[in-house]
Design a protein around this motif. Structure first.
Motif, PDB file in Angstrom:
ATOM      1  N   ILE A  25     -36.148  11.450  52.296  1.00  0.00           N
ATOM      2  CA  ILE A  25     -36.973  12.287  51.420  1.00  0.00           C
ATOM      3  C   ILE A  25     -37.102  13.698  51.989  1.00  0.00           C
ATOM      4  O   ILE A  25     -36.930  14.694  51.270  1.00  0.00           O
ATOM      5  CB  ILE A  25     -38.362  11.625  51.219  1.00  0.00           C
ATOM      6  CG1 ILE A  25     -38.212  10.284  50.465  1.00  0.00           C
ATOM      7  CG2 ILE A  25     -39.318  12.569  50.499  1.00  0.00           C
ATOM      8  CD1 ILE A  25     -37.734  10.375  49.022  1.00  0.00           C
ATOM      9  N   GLU A  47     -38.510  16.443  62.944  1.00  0.00           N
ATOM     10  CA  GLU A  47     -38.178  15.009  62.949  1.00  0.00           C
ATOM     11  C   GLU A  47     -38.296  14.497  64.374  1.00  0.00           C
ATOM     12  O   GLU A  47     -37.655  14.998  65.276  1.00  0.00           O
ATOM     13  CB  GLU A  47     -36.767  14.788  62.407  1.00  0.00           C
ATOM     14  CG  GLU A  47     -36.238  13.369  62.568  1.00  0.00           C
ATOM     15  CD  GLU A  47     -37.161  12.285  62.023  1.00  0.00           C
ATOM     16  OE1 GLU A  47     -37.475  12.312  60.838  1.00  0.00           O
ATOM     17  OE2 GLU A  47     -37.585  11.415  62.835  1.00  0.00           O
ATOM     18  N   SER A  56     -37.614   3.850  57.369  1.00  0.00           N
ATOM     19  CA  SER A  56     -37.239   3.034  56.198  1.00  0.00           C
ATOM     20  C   SER A  56     -35.806   3.322  55.784  1.00  0.00           C
ATOM     21  O   SER A  56     -35.056   2.413  55.368  1.00  0.00           O
ATOM     22  CB  SER A  56     -38.157   3.331  55.011  1.00  0.00           C
ATOM     23  OG  SER A  56     -39.492   3.118  55.336  1.00  0.00           O
ATOM     24  N   THR A  57     -35.433   4.590  55.886  1.00  0.00           N
ATOM     25  CA  THR A  57     -34.087   5.012  55.481  1.00  0.00           C
ATOM     26  C   THR A  57     -33.001   4.192  56.181  1.00  0.00           C
ATOM     27  O   THR A  57     -31.978   3.866  55.589  1.00  0.00           O
ATOM     28  CB  THR A  57     -33.938   6.532  55.779  1.00  0.00           C
ATOM     29  OG1 THR A  57     -34.830   7.234  54.905  1.00  0.00           O
ATOM     30  CG2 THR A  57     -32.528   7.032  55.609  1.00  0.00           C
ATOM     31  N   CYS A  63     -30.206   0.487  46.545  1.00  0.00           N
ATOM     32  CA  CYS A  63     -29.847   0.167  45.159  1.00  0.00           C
ATOM     33  C   CYS A  63     -30.630   1.048  44.193  1.00  0.00           C
ATOM     34  O   CYS A  63     -31.681   1.595  44.545  1.00  0.00           O
ATOM     35  CB  CYS A  63     -30.102  -1.305  44.866  1.00  0.00           C
ATOM     36  SG  CYS A  63     -28.836  -2.355  45.614  1.00  0.00           S
ATOM     37  N   VAL A 192     -44.845  16.379  65.016  1.00  0.00           N
ATOM     38  CA  VAL A 192     -46.083  17.049  64.624  1.00  0.00           C
ATOM     39  C   VAL A 192     -47.235  16.167  65.095  1.00  0.00           C
ATOM     40  O   VAL A 192     -47.322  14.989  64.711  1.00  0.00           O
ATOM     41  CB  VAL A 192     -46.135  17.265  63.093  1.00  0.00           C
ATOM     42  CG1 VAL A 192     -47.517  17.733  62.656  1.00  0.00           C
ATOM     43  CG2 VAL A 192     -45.061  18.259  62.664  1.00  0.00           C
ATOM     44  N   GLY A 357     -40.593   0.317  47.573  1.00  0.00           N
ATOM     45  CA  GLY A 357     -39.197  -0.143  47.590  1.00  0.00           C
ATOM     46  C   GLY A 357     -38.234   0.704  46.787  1.00  0.00           C
ATOM     47  O   GLY A 357     -37.114   0.271  46.516  1.00  0.00           O
ATOM     48  N   GLY A 359     -37.679   4.438  47.175  1.00  0.00           N
ATOM     49  CA  GLY A 359     -37.539   5.847  47.585  1.00  0.00           C
ATOM     50  C   GLY A 359     -36.116   6.351  47.666  1.00  0.00           C
ATOM     51  O   GLY A 359     -35.884   7.555  47.518  1.00  0.00           O
ATOM     52  N   PHE A 360     -35.158   5.458  47.893  1.00  0.00           N
ATOM     53  CA  PHE A 360     -33.778   5.930  47.998  1.00  0.00           C
ATOM     54  C   PHE A 360     -33.306   6.464  46.652  1.00  0.00           C
ATOM     55  O   PHE A 360     -32.801   7.568  46.549  1.00  0.00           O
ATOM     56  CB  PHE A 360     -32.870   4.785  48.479  1.00  0.00           C
ATOM     57  CG  PHE A 360     -32.229   5.102  49.809  1.00  0.00           C
ATOM     58  CD1 PHE A 360     -33.000   5.531  50.875  1.00  0.00           C
ATOM     59  CD2 PHE A 360     -30.865   4.977  49.999  1.00  0.00           C
ATOM     60  CE1 PHE A 360     -32.427   5.847  52.102  1.00  0.00           C
ATOM     61  CE2 PHE A 360     -30.280   5.286  51.209  1.00  0.00           C
ATOM     62  CZ  PHE A 360     -31.051   5.721  52.260  1.00  0.00           C
ATOM     63  N   GLN A 361     -33.481   5.642  45.616  1.00  0.00           N
ATOM     64  CA  GLN A 361     -33.010   6.060  44.304  1.00  0.00           C
ATOM     65  C   GLN A 361     -33.814   7.238  43.760  1.00  0.00           C
ATOM     66  O   GLN A 361     -33.330   8.009  42.945  1.00  0.00           O
ATOM     67  CB  GLN A 361     -33.058   4.889  43.317  1.00  0.00           C
ATOM     68  CG  GLN A 361     -34.456   4.353  43.089  1.00  0.00           C
ATOM     69  CD  GLN A 361     -34.424   2.951  42.512  1.00  0.00           C
ATOM     70  OE1 GLN A 361     -34.178   2.789  41.344  1.00  0.00           O
ATOM     71  NE2 GLN A 361     -34.657   1.936  43.334  1.00  0.00           N
TER      72      GLN A 361
HETATM   73  C1  LIG Z   1     -35.700  -3.421  53.470  1.00  0.00           C
HETATM   74  C2  LIG Z   1     -35.795  -2.232  52.556  1.00  0.00           C
HETATM   75  C3  LIG Z   1     -35.022  -2.205  51.409  1.00  0.00           C
HETATM   76  C4  LIG Z   1     -35.086  -1.086  50.553  1.00  0.00           C
HETATM   77  N1  LIG Z   1     -34.286  -1.068  49.450  1.00  0.00           N
HETATM   78  C5  LIG Z   1     -34.317  -0.006  48.630  1.00  0.00           C
HETATM   79  C6  LIG Z   1     -33.465   0.042  47.506  1.00  0.00           C
HETATM   80  O1  LIG Z   1     -32.661  -0.847  47.262  1.00  0.00           O
HETATM   81  N2  LIG Z   1     -33.555   1.137  46.695  1.00  0.00           N
HETATM   82  C7  LIG Z   1     -34.429   2.155  46.925  1.00  0.00           C
HETATM   83  O2  LIG Z   1     -34.486   3.092  46.125  1.00  0.00           O
HETATM   84  N3  LIG Z   1     -35.247   2.136  47.995  1.00  0.00           N
HETATM   85  C8  LIG Z   1     -35.208   1.104  48.854  1.00  0.00           C
HETATM   86  N4  LIG Z   1     -36.030   1.055  49.931  1.00  0.00           N
HETATM   87  C9  LIG Z   1     -36.986   2.132  50.131  1.00  0.00           C
HETATM   88  C10 LIG Z   1     -36.340   3.378  50.753  1.00  0.00           C
HETATM   89  O3  LIG Z   1     -35.472   3.005  51.795  1.00  0.00           O
HETATM   90  C11 LIG Z   1     -37.453   4.284  51.263  1.00  0.00           C
HETATM   91  O4  LIG Z   1     -38.358   4.547  50.207  1.00  0.00           O
HETATM   92  C12 LIG Z   1     -36.914   5.610  51.787  1.00  0.00           C
HETATM   93  O5  LIG Z   1     -35.929   5.399  52.767  1.00  0.00           O
HETATM   94  C13 LIG Z   1     -38.072   6.410  52.364  1.00  0.00           C
HETATM   95  O6  LIG Z   1     -37.565   7.580  52.986  1.00  0.00           O
HETATM   96  P1  LIG Z   1     -38.589   8.557  53.692  1.00  0.00           P
HETATM   97  O7  LIG Z   1     -37.789   9.741  54.137  1.00  0.00           O
HETATM   98  O8  LIG Z   1     -39.774   8.787  52.821  1.00  0.00           O
HETATM   99  O9  LIG Z   1     -39.181   7.726  54.930  1.00  0.00           O
HETATM  100  P2  LIG Z   1     -38.527   7.260  56.290  1.00  0.00           P
HETATM  101  O10 LIG Z   1     -37.113   6.894  56.128  1.00  0.00           O
HETATM  102  O11 LIG Z   1     -39.428   6.238  56.889  1.00  0.00           O
HETATM  103  O12 LIG Z   1     -38.577   8.550  57.196  1.00  0.00           O
HETATM  104  C14 LIG Z   1     -39.767   9.143  57.669  1.00  0.00           C
HETATM  105  C15 LIG Z   1     -39.390  10.027  58.845  1.00  0.00           C
HETATM  106  O13 LIG Z   1     -40.528  10.764  59.289  1.00  0.00           O
HETATM  107  C16 LIG Z   1     -40.475  10.877  60.693  1.00  0.00           C
HETATM  108  N5  LIG Z   1     -41.832  11.183  61.175  1.00  0.00           N
HETATM  109  C17 LIG Z   1     -42.964  10.454  60.948  1.00  0.00           C
HETATM  110  N6  LIG Z   1     -44.026  11.067  61.493  1.00  0.00           N
HETATM  111  C18 LIG Z   1     -43.567  12.200  62.072  1.00  0.00           C
HETATM  112  C19 LIG Z   1     -44.200  13.250  62.807  1.00  0.00           C
HETATM  113  N7  LIG Z   1     -45.521  13.268  63.014  1.00  0.00           N
HETATM  114  N8  LIG Z   1     -43.439  14.263  63.293  1.00  0.00           N
HETATM  115  C20 LIG Z   1     -42.098  14.275  63.074  1.00  0.00           C
HETATM  116  N9  LIG Z   1     -41.442  13.303  62.390  1.00  0.00           N
HETATM  117  C21 LIG Z   1     -42.176  12.284  61.879  1.00  0.00           C
HETATM  118  C22 LIG Z   1     -39.959   9.503  61.128  1.00  0.00           C
HETATM  119  O14 LIG Z   1     -39.408   9.546  62.433  1.00  0.00           O
HETATM  120  C23 LIG Z   1     -38.920   9.193  60.045  1.00  0.00           C
HETATM  121  O15 LIG Z   1     -37.610   9.594  60.414  1.00  0.00           O
HETATM  122  C24 LIG Z   1     -35.964  -0.007  50.840  1.00  0.00           C
HETATM  123  C25 LIG Z   1     -36.718  -0.033  52.004  1.00  0.00           C
HETATM  124  C26 LIG Z   1     -36.630  -1.125  52.866  1.00  0.00           C
HETATM  125  C27 LIG Z   1     -37.450  -1.119  54.119  1.00  0.00           C
END
Ligand SMILES: Cc1cc2nc3c(=O)[nH]c(=O)nc-3n(C[C@H](O)[C@H](O)[C@H](O)COP(=O)(O)OP(=O)(O)OC[C@H]3O[C@@H](n4cnc5c(N)ncnc54)[C@H](O)[C@@H]3O)c2cc1C
Length: 404
Positions: A25, A47, A56-57, A63, A192, A357, A359-361
């Motif tokens: 995201i 990061e 989570s990523t 999917c 942060v 579940g 966030g990717f899409q």
């Molecule tokens: C098992 C599983 C299956 C999934 N399947 C799907 C699917 O099929 N389709 C779909 O659309 N979504 C799916 N999702 C959901 C999707 O993967 C997540 O919604 C998405 O990856 C979220 O991305 P993000 O960047 O918000 O969070 P994250 O990937 O969690 O990244 C957050 C980042 O913030 C960083 N961070 C946190 N706090 C700080 C700080 N204070 N200072 C600096 N850095 C910090 C962390 O290190 C991390 O890298 C699935 C998730 C899981 C767990």
């Protein structure tokens, strides 16, 4: 790995936008913002873990579906499909940028009760009105198309084999990061640890390495740590880490055909995964866990998942697990939907959280939406305000009936 060994320092004392979290995201937002011709500011992504090992990523199933129950979630995914299909041209027709794979095996929601069948029928009408290819299938129709299912107890299925299935989201993530950097976005390996807020304005962030950096806007893209980041500014967001299991297995007798992403009434989901199969589910006690707790309770395979998949697909009586992992959803406890846009009072604190579940899409639409909001003070291409923070402040859930 100790942060001190890998920490990097910001080039400037002040930025127009600081994004906390550089995974799917955060990187989508960074890229969209850096591409926006009307935005000329300086962007910093902080990061804390450049290996992205635990976010989570790194644990996603990647999917995409149009089978949601709300107009906005359907439109968000439809933009996701449009974006990933046009990825190369969206990224400036760079010959090095690959096409993004999309395997449209479709989701297959199976209804085991009349109540759920009614929900699926209603959802299908809405999806079809918005142009999705969802059809309602009787058990006979399902059996004809997918003879490997045992359909005992199934009232109907809802299936969409058009632009719905697995996509290579990690390649998208990779290229967003690369291209954002090429566009001048600075990625910092740091954390942060504090946010300075004076009345209803965020002024600066403090890094673990000690620096204080001023900012015009802060974006919370910190995944499962969203509430910790919000808390640094004295704000609240109802997001917590929840465990989700994924198992990859081989079948002694492979199915004669592709297994759609099947959502079984038991709560277990399964699908084709190349030559193998993937399945998963939430734990029975679905509760908040520690951010570092990735314990895999293997009994869930024996007691819940295997019985469910072997009941629905008898060929799965003889299977062998070849990989498994636990990942965390950033679970929005109010309504499991995205929380996107500014805080109701602290307007330069932008949320991009709670994706649970999906966030990717949703990442393309979220990146575009947040970049529009920061640049123009409003969402333009797609109005995401139904997913805004005001509903959180007012404790009014925005209900989505098709949650996995
Ligand atoms: C098992 C599983 C299956 C999934 N399947 C799907 C699917 O099929 N389709 C779909 O659309 N979504 C799916 N999702 C959901 C999707 O993967 C997540 O919604 C998405 O990856 C979220 O991305 P993000 O960047 O918000 O969070 P994250 O990937 O969690 O990244 C957050 C980042 O913030 C960083 N961070 C946190 N706090 C700080 C700080 N204070 N200072 C600096 N850095 C910090 C962390 O290190 C991390 O890298 C699935 C998730 C899981 C767990």
């Amino acid at each position: 790995m100790k942060l001190a060994a890998i920490v990097s320092q910001p080039k400037h004392a002040s930025y127009d936008v600081i994004i906390v979290g550089g995974a799917m995201i955060g990187s989508s937002i960074a890229w969209f913002l850096s591409e926006n011709k009307d935005f000329n500011g300086r962007i910093l992504v902080v990061e804390k873990d450049p290996t992205y090992e635990w976010c989570s990523t790194a644990h996603t199933n990647s999917c995409i579906r149009q089978q949601f129950s709300t107009e906005i979630n359907i439109q968000i995914s439809q933009y996701g499909v449009e974006f990933l299909k046009g990825f190369k041209s969206m990224l400036g027709d760079d010959p090095e940028v690959p096409d993004i794979q999309l395997h449209s095996f479709g989701y297959m929601y199976l209804a085991g009760t009349q109540d759920f069948a009614t929900i699926l029928r209603d959802n299908q009408k809405l999806q079809a009105r918005l142009g999705a290819g969802t059809t309602i299938m009787t058990p006979d129709e399902i059996a004809q198309a997918y003879p490997f299912y045992n359909l005992e107890g199934i009232v109907l299925g809802s299936h969409n084999p058009v632009d719905e299935g697995y996509f290579d989201g990690n390649t998208m993530f990779d290229w967003w990061r690369r291209k954002a950097r090429q566009n001048g976005v600075e990625y910092l390996t740091n954390e942060v640890v504090a946010i300075e807020r004076i009345e209803n304005r965020i002024e600066s962030v403090k890094l673990k390495s000690g620096e204080k950096i001023s900012t015009g806007t802060i974006v919370n893209a910190s995944g499962t740590r969203a509430s910790i980041t919000a808390g640094m500014a004295g704000l609240e967001v109802p997001v917590e880490p929840r465990r989700r299991y994924t198992f990859i297995f081989d079948a002694q007798t492979p199915l004669n055909g592709t297994l759609p992403l099947t959502i079984d009434p038991s709560g277990v989901h399964m699908r084709t995964d190349g030559q193998y199969y993937m399945c998963g589910c939430p734990p029975d006690e679905d509760e908040s866990v520690d951010h570092d707790d990735f314990y895999c309770d293997h009994s869930i395979w024996e007691e819940k998942i295997w019985p469910a998949i072997a009941t629905r697909v008898p060929a799965f009586e003889a299977v062998k697990v070849i990989n498994s992992w636990v990942g965390h959803y950033a679970y929005n406890t109010l309504d499991q939907n995205a929380i996107i846009g500014p805080h109701s009072e602290v307007k330069n604190f932008i949320f991009a959280n709670g994706f649970s579940g999906h966030g990717f899409q949703q990442s393309p639409a979220m990146g575009r939406g947040v970049s529009e909001f920061i640049t123009y003070g409003e969402f333009r291409e797609l109005d995401l305000s139904a997913l805004g923070y005001d509903r959180i402040a007012q404790n009014k859930p925005f209900l989505e009936k098709a949650v996995i």
